[in-house]
Every structure is written in C-alpha cells, then in structure tokens.
Design a protein around this motif. Structure first.
Motif, PDB file in Angstrom:
ATOM      1  N   SER A  98       0.883  -1.052  -0.083  1.00  0.00           N
ATOM      2  CA  SER A  98       0.034  -0.059   0.124  1.00  0.00           C
ATOM      3  C   SER A  98       0.665   1.298  -0.006  1.00  0.00           C
ATOM      4  CB  SER A  98      -0.882   0.050   1.316  1.00  0.00           C
ATOM      5  OG  SER A  98      -0.220   0.053   2.378  1.00  0.00           O
ATOM      6  N   ASP A  99       2.027   1.302   0.688  1.00  0.00           N
ATOM      7  CA  ASP A  99       2.897   2.331   0.588  1.00  0.00           C
ATOM      8  C   ASP A  99       3.278   2.541  -0.780  1.00  0.00           C
ATOM      9  OD1 ASP A  99       2.792   2.521   3.267  1.00  0.00           O
ATOM     10  OD2 ASP A  99       4.689   1.822   3.773  1.00  0.00           O
ATOM     11  N   ARG A 100       3.869   1.638  -1.648  1.00  0.00           N
ATOM     12  CA  ARG A 100       4.255   1.723  -2.823  1.00  0.00           C
ATOM     13  C   ARG A 100       3.268   2.208  -3.912  1.00  0.00           C
ATOM     14  NH1 ARG A 100       7.014   0.378   0.581  1.00  0.00           N
ATOM     15  NH2 ARG A 100       9.223  -0.055   0.636  1.00  0.00           N
ATOM     16  N   ILE A 101       1.995   1.578  -3.751  1.00  0.00           N
ATOM     17  CA  ILE A 101       0.796   2.077  -4.496  1.00  0.00           C
ATOM     18  C   ILE A 101       0.601   3.589  -4.153  1.00  0.00           C
ATOM     19  CG2 ILE A 101      -1.673   1.865  -4.969  1.00  0.00           C
ATOM     20  CD1 ILE A 101      -1.001  -1.357  -4.219  1.00  0.00           C
ATOM     21  N   GLU A 102       0.423   3.932  -3.089  1.00  0.00           N
ATOM     22  CA  GLU A 102       0.404   5.339  -2.568  1.00  0.00           C
ATOM     23  C   GLU A 102       1.342   6.096  -2.896  1.00  0.00           C
ATOM     24  OE1 GLU A 102      -1.877   8.476  -1.098  1.00  0.00           O
ATOM     25  OE2 GLU A 102      -2.318   6.389  -1.476  1.00  0.00           O
ATOM     26  N   GLU A 103       2.464   5.719  -3.287  1.00  0.00           N
ATOM     27  CA  GLU A 103       3.558   6.560  -3.942  1.00  0.00           C
ATOM     28  C   GLU A 103       3.509   6.829  -5.280  1.00  0.00           C
ATOM     29  OE1 GLU A 103       7.569   5.089  -3.555  1.00  0.00           O
ATOM     30  OE2 GLU A 103       7.552   4.856  -1.505  1.00  0.00           O
ATOM     31  N   LEU A 104       2.981   5.834  -6.168  1.00  0.00           N
ATOM     32  CA  LEU A 104       2.530   6.081  -7.294  1.00  0.00           C
ATOM     33  C   LEU A 104       1.492   6.826  -7.519  1.00  0.00           C
ATOM     34  CD1 LEU A 104       3.013   2.255  -8.616  1.00  0.00           C
ATOM     35  CD2 LEU A 104       4.349   4.322  -9.071  1.00  0.00           C
ATOM     36  N   ARG A 105       0.426   6.915  -6.813  1.00  0.00           N
ATOM     37  CA  ARG A 105      -0.730   7.641  -6.887  1.00  0.00           C
ATOM     38  C   ARG A 105      -0.568   9.158  -6.622  1.00  0.00           C
ATOM     39  NH1 ARG A 105      -4.799  10.035  -4.020  1.00  0.00           N
ATOM     40  NH2 ARG A 105      -3.971   9.664  -2.253  1.00  0.00           N
ATOM     41  N   LYS A 106       0.357   9.390  -5.686  1.00  0.00           N
ATOM     42  CA  LYS A 106       0.835  10.952  -5.271  1.00  0.00           C
ATOM     43  C   LYS A 106       1.637  11.436  -6.490  1.00  0.00           C
ATOM     44  CE  LYS A 106       0.438  10.517  -0.177  1.00  0.00           C
ATOM     45  NZ  LYS A 106       1.145  10.786   0.814  1.00  0.00           N
ATOM     46  N   ARG A 107       2.574  10.525  -7.057  1.00  0.00           N
ATOM     47  CA  ARG A 107       3.391  11.090  -8.379  1.00  0.00           C
ATOM     48  C   ARG A 107       2.581  11.558  -9.485  1.00  0.00           C
ATOM     49  NH1 ARG A 107       8.492   7.206  -7.877  1.00  0.00           N
ATOM     50  NH2 ARG A 107       9.236   7.998  -5.674  1.00  0.00           N
ATOM     51  N   GLY A 108       1.328  11.066  -9.687  1.00  0.00           N
ATOM     52  CA  GLY A 108       0.524  11.284 -10.688  1.00  0.00           C
ATOM     53  C   GLY A 108       0.452  10.165 -11.594  1.00  0.00           C
ATOM     54  N   HIS A 109      -0.286  10.275 -12.561  1.00  0.00           N
ATOM     55  CA  HIS A 109      -0.664   9.021 -13.577  1.00  0.00           C
ATOM     56  C   HIS A 109       0.492   9.219 -14.569  1.00  0.00           C
ATOM     57  CE1 HIS A 109      -4.139   8.478 -11.602  1.00  0.00           C
ATOM     58  NE2 HIS A 109      -4.553   9.591 -11.779  1.00  0.00           N
TER      59      HIS A 109
END
Length: 109
Positions: A98-109
């Motif tokens: 979930s931390d890694r997914i949240e990092e990806l989400r915050k960085r944008g698509h």
C-alpha cells in the motif's frame, strides 16, 4: 470497478478474515455478515466457506463444533498462534504494497 474489486479481494480476503477473527471467534455466516456490514457486499457465502476450509487446513484457526438451534452444529473459528503470525505477515506485506501504491498515486498518472 467491480471486476477490479473482485480480483483484488482474491489476494487479500484471507488476511481480512483473519483480522476479523482477532476480535472474536465466529462461524461462517457471522463472518460473511460482518464483511457485508463493512462494505464487501458482493462476497458470496460460498467464497467465505471455501476460504474457511483453506485456513483450517493450513492450521491458522482452531475449530469448535457448537450445537445449533437450526440444523447441524456450527463450526466456530478461533484465530490461533499460527494464524496470528500469518496475520502479522499479511499486515507487513499489506503495508509495503500500500505504501508503494500510494507513492505511485501521489506522483500522478
């Protein structure tokens, strides 16, 4: 979204059920009802019962047959030491993913 939810639940439902069993022992219908109360409305009872068979076979729960007013005795599942260790590992893995997914989400698509 429904298809994605189903696929994601396949990989996490065992951990979710183990987490529910940390609160109190329960039988299959109680577990299904609690999942539905928590928003997992599309989970079929058969899915939960099949999962309970698997976690019992893996030795993650203790099972006690309790008389029922209607029909055969109910199997009440209690999380045991091995199940607690499995749940701890689930939470560690969940945190990492979930931390890694949240990092990806915050960085944008």
């Amino acid at each position: 979204m429904r298809r994605q939810m189903t696929e994601m639940l396949k990989g996490t439902l065992e951990g979710i059920v183990l987490a529910l069993l940390t609160r109190r022992p329960a039988y299959g219908y109680e577990i299904t009802a609690e999942l539905r109360e928590r928003g997992f409305t599309d989970i079929a009872e058969g899915t939960v019962y099949a999962l309970l068979v698997r976690i019992e076979q893996k030795g993650l729960v203790d099972v006690e047959k309790v008389p029922s007013e209607k029909g055969p005795p109910r199997k009440v599942f209690t999380l045991n030491t091995r199940g607690t260790a499995e749940l701890d590992e689930f939470w560690t893995t969940w945190g990492f993913i979930s931390d890694r997914i949240e990092e990806l989400r915050k960085r944008g698509h």
